[in-house]
Design a protein around this motif. Structure first.
Motif, PDB file in Angstrom:
ATOM      1  N   TYR A  62       1.020  -1.203   2.131  1.00  0.00           N
ATOM      2  CA  TYR A  62       0.667   0.068   2.765  1.00  0.00           C
ATOM      3  C   TYR A  62       0.999   1.261   1.882  1.00  0.00           C
ATOM      4  N   ASN A  63       0.894   1.065   0.584  1.00  0.00           N
ATOM      5  CA  ASN A  63       1.174   2.145  -0.357  1.00  0.00           C
ATOM      6  C   ASN A  63       0.169   2.066  -1.496  1.00  0.00           C
ATOM      7  N   GLN A  64      -0.289   3.227  -1.979  1.00  0.00           N
ATOM      8  CA  GLN A  64      -1.223   3.235  -3.090  1.00  0.00           C
ATOM      9  C   GLN A  64      -1.148   4.576  -3.818  1.00  0.00           C
ATOM     10  N   TRP A  65      -1.735   4.612  -5.021  1.00  0.00           N
ATOM     11  CA  TRP A  65      -1.837   5.853  -5.774  1.00  0.00           C
ATOM     12  C   TRP A  65      -3.010   6.675  -5.239  1.00  0.00           C
ATOM     13  N   VAL A  66      -2.979   7.986  -5.438  1.00  0.00           N
ATOM     14  CA  VAL A  66      -4.088   8.837  -4.984  1.00  0.00           C
ATOM     15  C   VAL A  66      -5.329   8.619  -5.846  1.00  0.00           C
ATOM     16  N   SER A  67      -5.138   8.197  -7.076  1.00  0.00           N
ATOM     17  CA  SER A  67      -6.235   7.795  -7.956  1.00  0.00           C
ATOM     18  C   SER A  67      -5.702   6.673  -8.841  1.00  0.00           C
ATOM     19  N   THR A  68      -6.509   6.132  -9.712  1.00  0.00           N
ATOM     20  CA  THR A  68      -6.049   4.998 -10.506  1.00  0.00           C
ATOM     21  C   THR A  68      -4.932   5.436 -11.462  1.00  0.00           C
ATOM     22  N   PRO A  69      -4.010   4.539 -11.815  1.00  0.00           N
ATOM     23  CA  PRO A  69      -2.978   4.872 -12.781  1.00  0.00           C
ATOM     24  C   PRO A  69      -3.533   5.383 -14.104  1.00  0.00           C
ATOM     25  N   ALA A  70      -4.657   4.827 -14.544  1.00  0.00           N
ATOM     26  CA  ALA A  70      -5.269   5.299 -15.792  1.00  0.00           C
ATOM     27  C   ALA A  70      -5.667   6.761 -15.678  1.00  0.00           C
ATOM     28  N   GLN A  71      -6.216   7.142 -14.530  1.00  0.00           N
ATOM     29  CA  GLN A  71      -6.597   8.536 -14.317  1.00  0.00           C
ATOM     30  C   GLN A  71      -5.373   9.439 -14.208  1.00  0.00           C
ATOM     31  N   LEU A  72      -4.350   8.974 -13.500  1.00  0.00           N
ATOM     32  CA  LEU A  72      -3.122   9.760 -13.367  1.00  0.00           C
ATOM     33  C   LEU A  72      -2.471   9.999 -14.726  1.00  0.00           C
ATOM     34  N   LEU A  73      -2.430   8.958 -15.545  1.00  0.00           N
ATOM     35  CA  LEU A  73      -1.831   9.088 -16.875  1.00  0.00           C
ATOM     36  C   LEU A  73      -2.648  10.021 -17.760  1.00  0.00           C
ATOM     37  N   THR A  74      -3.964   9.911 -17.685  1.00  0.00           N
ATOM     38  CA  THR A  74      -4.826  10.804 -18.469  1.00  0.00           C
ATOM     39  C   THR A  74      -4.574  12.263 -18.095  1.00  0.00           C
ATOM     40  N   GLN A  75      -4.569  12.545 -16.797  1.00  0.00           N
ATOM     41  CA  GLN A  75      -4.357  13.905 -16.324  1.00  0.00           C
ATOM     42  C   GLN A  75      -2.974  14.421 -16.710  1.00  0.00           C
TER      43      GLN A  75
END
Length: 204
Positions: free
Chosen positions: A86-99
């Protein structure tokens, strides 16, 4: 009871607690890396020497292309990656790291460009994630680990390549603690990456 059996029982209990402890119908909690940390004014002049740089999107394993959050029980089976229920990132980790890395490089004083701005700079930064995980050493202790391989190209030629690895302790043995620890590890890698980029010889 043997150590092997004890570890197996602990691993099973931990997986239940972390992966499916929420009651039926509980809404999914979403996490990101939080606000940017404060800048270090002393490093700004050196970081500004990076100049204009094209930062390509972070790449990595297929698990980074989903919003699901994963953890590993190193004391049971380090090869098995388990999802939180019941937990997730708001976007993919790859996208979070890029940003995050783009924001940190820009925060340091460099000009951050995208791959669509190829004519504006001959310097390109490409990054590939080797490891991005919340690792449990025990049932109550875990760390967020990021390992990232960075490559700098100029005029389509490789100039330098280096792997950066950072680990940060989780404040709690759950997804919230893992999210914070991975954000801290990512910020530490970003700082190391910026210092490395600033120390590279200028383009000719």
């Amino acid at each position: 009871m043997t150590t092997t059996i004890r570890n197996a029982l602990l691993a099973g209990a931990m997986a239940v607690a972390l992966g499916a402890c929420a009651s039926k119908g509980q809404p999914t909690a979403q996490y990101d890396f939080g606000p940017l940390p404060a800048t270090n004014a002393a490093s700004a002049p050196a970081s500004a020497s990076i100049g204009a740089i094209i930062v390509a999107d972070v790449t990595g394993p297929a698990a980074l292309d989903t919003e699901r959050m994963y953890y590993r029980l190193l004391y049971a089976d380090a090869r098995q990656s388990r999802p939180y229920a019941y937990n997730q990132w708001v976007s993919t980790p790859a996208q979070l790291l890029t940003q995050r890395i783009k924001a940190r490089i820009g925060q340091a004083g460099a000009q951050v460009l995208s791959t669509t701005d190829a004519a504006a700079s001959a310097t390109v930064l490409r990054m590939e994630v080797v490891d991005f995980a919340q690792n449990f050493d025990t049932t109550t202790s875990s760390n967020g680990v990021l390992s990232l391989r960075a490559s700098v190209f100029r005029n389509h030629r490789l100039v330098e390549q280096k792997t950066f690895t950072r680990s940060a302790p989780a404040g709690s043995a759950d997804a919230a603690g893992g999210a914070r620890a991975l954000a801290d590890a990512s910020d530490a890698v970003a700082s190391d990456l910026i210092a490395w980029l600033a120390a590279l010889p200028p383009s000719k």
